[in-house]
Design a protein around this motif. Structure first.
Motif, PDB file in Angstrom:
ATOM      1  N   LEU A 210       0.829  -1.207   0.000  1.00 35.99           N
ATOM      2  CA  LEU A 210       0.000   0.000   0.000  1.00 35.99           C
ATOM      3  C   LEU A 210       0.866   1.261   0.000  1.00 35.99           C
ATOM      4  O   LEU A 210       0.499   2.275  -0.595  1.00 35.99           O
ATOM      5  CB  LEU A 210      -0.961  -0.012   1.189  1.00 35.99           C
ATOM      6  N   THR A 211       2.025   1.204   0.661  1.00 36.15           N
ATOM      7  CA  THR A 211       2.956   2.334   0.595  1.00 36.15           C
ATOM      8  C   THR A 211       3.288   2.638  -0.860  1.00 36.15           C
ATOM      9  O   THR A 211       3.238   3.791  -1.317  1.00 36.15           O
ATOM     10  CB  THR A 211       4.265   1.988   1.343  1.00 36.15           C
ATOM     11  N   MET A 212       3.631   1.560  -1.590  1.00 32.84           N
ATOM     12  CA  MET A 212       4.021   1.709  -2.986  1.00 32.84           C
ATOM     13  C   MET A 212       2.835   2.175  -3.813  1.00 32.84           C
ATOM     14  O   MET A 212       2.946   3.046  -4.669  1.00 32.84           O
ATOM     15  CB  MET A 212       4.476   0.345  -3.468  1.00 32.84           C
ATOM     16  N   CYS A 213       1.672   1.574  -3.515  1.00 38.98           N
ATOM     17  CA  CYS A 213       0.446   1.879  -4.254  1.00 38.98           C
ATOM     18  C   CYS A 213       0.110   3.361  -4.129  1.00 38.98           C
ATOM     19  O   CYS A 213      -0.351   3.992  -5.088  1.00 38.98           O
ATOM     20  CB  CYS A 213      -0.688   1.022  -3.679  1.00 38.98           C
ATOM     21  N   PHE A 214       0.349   3.935  -2.942  1.00 43.87           N
ATOM     22  CA  PHE A 214       0.071   5.353  -2.725  1.00 43.87           C
ATOM     23  C   PHE A 214       0.834   6.201  -3.736  1.00 43.87           C
ATOM     24  O   PHE A 214       0.303   7.153  -4.302  1.00 43.87           O
ATOM     25  CB  PHE A 214       0.478   5.736  -1.297  1.00 43.87           C
ATOM     26  N   PHE A 215       2.097   5.832  -3.978  1.00 42.96           N
ATOM     27  CA  PHE A 215       2.891   6.639  -4.902  1.00 42.96           C
ATOM     28  C   PHE A 215       2.509   6.372  -6.350  1.00 42.96           C
ATOM     29  O   PHE A 215       2.677   7.233  -7.199  1.00 42.96           O
ATOM     30  CB  PHE A 215       4.386   6.431  -4.642  1.00 42.96           C
ATOM     31  N   TRP A 216       1.945   5.179  -6.647  1.00 43.18           N
ATOM     32  CA  TRP A 216       1.395   4.974  -7.986  1.00 43.18           C
ATOM     33  C   TRP A 216       0.183   5.879  -8.183  1.00 43.18           C
ATOM     34  O   TRP A 216       0.003   6.456  -9.263  1.00 43.18           O
ATOM     35  CB  TRP A 216       0.985   3.506  -8.178  1.00 43.18           C
ATOM     36  N   HIS A 217      -0.651   5.974  -7.131  1.00 42.68           N
ATOM     37  CA  HIS A 217      -1.773   6.927  -7.204  1.00 42.68           C
ATOM     38  C   HIS A 217      -1.235   8.328  -7.512  1.00 42.68           C
ATOM     39  O   HIS A 217      -1.828   9.069  -8.294  1.00 42.68           O
ATOM     40  CB  HIS A 217      -2.539   6.970  -5.869  1.00 42.68           C
ATOM     41  N   TYR A 218      -0.123   8.697  -6.853  1.00 39.13           N
ATOM     42  CA  TYR A 218       0.380  10.057  -7.066  1.00 39.13           C
ATOM     43  C   TYR A 218       0.898  10.251  -8.481  1.00 39.13           C
ATOM     44  O   TYR A 218       0.682  11.305  -9.088  1.00 39.13           O
ATOM     45  CB  TYR A 218       1.461  10.416  -6.043  1.00 39.13           C
ATOM     46  N   ALA A 219       1.580   9.200  -9.004  1.00 40.76           N
ATOM     47  CA  ALA A 219       2.036   9.292 -10.398  1.00 40.76           C
ATOM     48  C   ALA A 219       0.834   9.496 -11.323  1.00 40.76           C
ATOM     49  O   ALA A 219       0.859  10.340 -12.234  1.00 40.76           O
ATOM     50  CB  ALA A 219       2.803   8.027 -10.783  1.00 40.76           C
TER      51      ALA A 219
ATOM     52  N   GLY B 124      12.355   9.040  -0.432  1.00 43.28           N
ATOM     53  CA  GLY B 124      12.502   9.158   1.018  1.00 43.28           C
ATOM     54  C   GLY B 124      11.353   8.511   1.762  1.00 43.28           C
ATOM     55  O   GLY B 124      11.564   7.735   2.704  1.00 43.28           O
ATOM     56  N   PHE B 125      10.100   8.787   1.329  1.00 43.86           N
ATOM     57  CA  PHE B 125       8.956   8.212   2.044  1.00 43.86           C
ATOM     58  C   PHE B 125       8.901   6.704   1.869  1.00 43.86           C
ATOM     59  O   PHE B 125       8.465   5.986   2.780  1.00 43.86           O
ATOM     60  CB  PHE B 125       7.647   8.866   1.578  1.00 43.86           C
ATOM     61  N   LEU B 126       9.332   6.197   0.691  1.00 45.12           N
ATOM     62  CA  LEU B 126       9.371   4.743   0.523  1.00 45.12           C
ATOM     63  C   LEU B 126      10.311   4.112   1.548  1.00 45.12           C
ATOM     64  O   LEU B 126       9.997   3.059   2.124  1.00 45.12           O
ATOM     65  CB  LEU B 126       9.835   4.378  -0.898  1.00 45.12           C
ATOM     66  N   PHE B 127      11.463   4.757   1.810  1.00 44.43           N
ATOM     67  CA  PHE B 127      12.372   4.215   2.830  1.00 44.43           C
ATOM     68  C   PHE B 127      11.808   4.404   4.232  1.00 44.43           C
ATOM     69  O   PHE B 127      12.002   3.570   5.111  1.00 44.43           O
ATOM     70  CB  PHE B 127      13.749   4.878   2.738  1.00 44.43           C
ATOM     71  N   CYS B 128      11.114   5.547   4.454  1.00 49.33           N
ATOM     72  CA  CYS B 128      10.511   5.806   5.770  1.00 49.33           C
ATOM     73  C   CYS B 128       9.536   4.721   6.163  1.00 49.33           C
ATOM     74  O   CYS B 128       9.535   4.223   7.281  1.00 49.33           O
ATOM     75  CB  CYS B 128       9.723   7.118   5.748  1.00 49.33           C
ATOM     76  N   PHE B 129       8.640   4.382   5.225  1.00 49.48           N
ATOM     77  CA  PHE B 129       7.555   3.455   5.543  1.00 49.48           C
ATOM     78  C   PHE B 129       7.954   2.006   5.276  1.00 49.48           C
ATOM     79  O   PHE B 129       7.134   1.107   5.436  1.00 49.48           O
ATOM     80  CB  PHE B 129       6.307   3.809   4.717  1.00 49.48           C
ATOM     81  N   HIS B 130       9.190   1.777   4.818  1.00 46.59           N
ATOM     82  CA  HIS B 130       9.630   0.420   4.563  1.00 46.59           C
ATOM     83  C   HIS B 130       9.623  -0.384   5.868  1.00 46.59           C
ATOM     84  O   HIS B 130       9.873   0.148   6.942  1.00 46.59           O
ATOM     85  CB  HIS B 130      11.036   0.437   3.958  1.00 46.59           C
ATOM     86  N   ASP B 131       9.346  -1.657   5.750  1.00 47.35           N
ATOM     87  CA  ASP B 131       9.309  -2.524   6.917  1.00 47.35           C
ATOM     88  C   ASP B 131      10.654  -3.256   7.017  1.00 47.35           C
ATOM     89  O   ASP B 131      10.979  -4.085   6.170  1.00 47.35           O
ATOM     90  CB  ASP B 131       8.167  -3.535   6.735  1.00 47.35           C
TER      91      ASP B 131
END
Lengths: 248, 248, 248, 248
Positions: A210-219, B124-131
């Motif tokens: 979902l983290t990744m998906c959020f940035f796809w939404h932004y793209a 940056g946010f991808l690394f922040c929220f990475h598990d």
């Protein structure tokens, strides 16, 4: 109304504003000398939208119906709906100031953007301090949303000082579209419309996806904003409606 | 590809950009009146680099090969590779806008820097929220990296408003070189190329040393950026290529 | 004096300043050419208010009476009162600089706003680092207060660079009124004047309601600030006192 | 050298710079047309101070003597001393750029302030990521110090863009004096020079008192900076040394 319908309503609300701005700002930029007798009417429609939002949150079947405290159980009632009502209230205030700024009242320039920024910061802090009682995925989804909210709020705040800045308007528009589509995503993840439970709240893979998906939404939001700008440009230029070519 | 090769690839990617900029900006500054027919070509090379990065993350032997969800195990597949693909995607978008800003499309000035900033904030946010599931040293290394990423992102964001500011370009370049060299360091720490396990994830001494080491990398990055600036200056001035002396 | 009276005193203190500014700034804006021989006197009153605040915190019956360390019990005495004394001390410093900036000493322009900002940041950090020992609701109430404090501090800091900016003054005024009314709310929640215990520190509903309530206070503060601006405008214009119409 | 002597050395180091600036900037402001042939010499002294700091951290009796890794115990050696060495290294780099900015090399204006800002951010992040292994009071003292460090770093960063801004220079000077006096306080709290253990690490009263004490230090730092400004002004004006009256 923390169910699918509520999130869909909020998403639609933000999408209308975002998509509307993505057409409005390029047009303003191309024909800035034209008069806008009809814009005040449009802002009135915005205020009606905010009021509808507030009423919907209050008077849906499982809403609080303006009841805040239950004397019977000694507890607060339906606080989530009340929080969204508060959110719409601040957007409504910003809408009223927006209308007044076209009136002969001579408001300080930038007050409309300040109130918009206040509304977004209020929304952000309401989500920050919200109590997600152990629904970690719920919290994660709203943490991601905070990026869009505070991003938009900072844009609006900077517009107080840098008025009519094309980049800031583009940026803010993309954040609104992102917010709208992400509310829809939240609805699908937490309470799918086809029934059944939401996604697994404990699977770490869901969090990462979902983290990744959020940035796809932004793209996608960036592409939509850009496409609408290009479309507005070609529509005006192609039909010979352009009066003043941009001069910077 | 969270192994040494992946980190080396990412490090090389950022080093190429950082070192390229450390030569490009002083040259731009010295000969700002010259035409740049060849720059568009260089930007095309950048976009190819981004595409190569995306393909490498997807199609390495242990990569996801465009598969995102495994129906067999009901779980997400190789999300780390997908996250790096997302990162390259945003850098690619920023590269496309960079090329378009040299075209006759008349994009708003500063949109290229905005997209670069968005790409870095996304990273940056991808690394922040990475598990990082309990690999504390891994998390520490990436927390340090965040300083370089968000530092660069803020520089790029400020360049939207303060265009062609020498100091901001210098600063951003040094952050890119730092990011590149730190990715190499991450590779050496977590999965040394000569085999064997990575460093001890529980020894607190490692944490303290790596914190310090990060800033040594930054001192080196500053020196390299400064040396390249001086070298570019002497190269142009010494060979009589300078047409317009700087006038501020 | 962490009881109702103390919070009411602090609340009144901030309300006086906020409401005073909400009238002062529109007047300044309308008649900016008038001389202000009487303003220095008003600032003297402010300094007296700060001194009164310090004395009240020290010499209330259960106050520290200037005693800081108890040799008998080897422990610090009444640190909460001392912290509020420190808060009033910094506001007092800012008040002194405010008076001096009207004197012929030729202080750097903006030093008064800087000191006001320092006073608010000091207040904010004192609350940040305060030890709330397990009173979660207490901490929550002061966390919300931090939004008002740091918001106001940032406004004052920006005014160092953007002097006499109407929007920033409006914003800062609304944050002061918010701070004042929220101190009263804190008093009512933690130690109601009609006796009895404060609200339940463990009921999560209280947390959610108070978050929302804080933003209702802010909506009210915005309305009061706006109403006072309009009232000042009509008072001056209606009575023919306006000498210089605003010219932007 | 985490003992009293080390903290006293660091405190003295920052006090020298802070107090020096508190005299230098008002003088610069009063006689800005005078030539400064002697300033380069003063900057050389600064660089010597930085080198002395590095040498002191390395070669005190219980220092690392340039040894970083002990092959015998497979562990890092005296990392705290190395971290302070790194801190002095960055201040040294900033000093070198400061000297170069007076040379005919035509550095970009503002590079000296940027490097100073980098040095302070480096110091701040080193303290942020430092491992205080369960010495909570130690961590609290350094958390407070971070306010002074990052405050100063932000001032220096803003000076890159707003050069020769009196208020920013005043602010930065006061933060340096605060840092200096707080290092002395840290020394007295953690390892008093008269022997005996430091303050109780578990008494919450100590935490609350030291928070307050930090802001008393800051009030004193502000007063000292202001007094030095006034003294410099009277010294120059009274002795008829003033050549150009300030003209803003």
């Amino acid at each position: 109304m923390s169910s699918f319908k509520g999130n869909a309503l909020r998403g639609t609300f933000f999408l209308i504003f975002g998509l509307g701005w993505s057409v409005k700002y390029p047009l303003k930029y191309l024909r800035y000398s034209a008069s806008y007798p009809h814009l005040e009417g449009k802002n009135m429609i915005c205020i009606c939208l905010y009021c509808l939002g507030m009423l919907a949150e209050q008077f849906v079947p499982d809403g609080p119906h303006m009841g805040l405290y239950s004397g019977g159980t000694y507890s607060w009632e339906k606080l989530t709906n009340w929080q969204y009502t508060t959110m719409y209230l601040f957007y409504g205030l910003s809408g009223i100031v927006d209308v007044l700024s076209y009136s002969p009242l001579k408001l300080s320039l930038g007050l409309d953007r300040l109130l918009l920024s206040v509304a977004m910061f209020t929304e952000g802090f309401l989500f920050c301090f919200h109590d997600y009682n152990n629904t970690a995925l719920d919290q994660h989804l709203h943490s991601l949303l905070l990026i869009a909210i505070f991003g938009g709020a900072l844009c609006a705040l900077m517009e107080v000082f840098l008025r009519d800045h094309t980049i800031l308007e583009f940026f803010r528009t993309s954040f609104f579209i992102l917010q709208g589509s992400w509310f829809w995503q939240i609805g699908f993840v937490l309470s799918p419309p086809w029934g059944g439970p939401g996604w697994d709240q404990t699977d770490r893979g869901n969090f990462n996806f979902l983290t990744m998906c959020f940035f796809w939404h932004y793209a996608a939001a960036l592409l939509v904003t850009a496409a609408n700008s290009v479309f507005s440009y070609w529509y005006v230029v192609g039909r010979g409606l352009l009066e003043n070519k941009r001069s910077d």
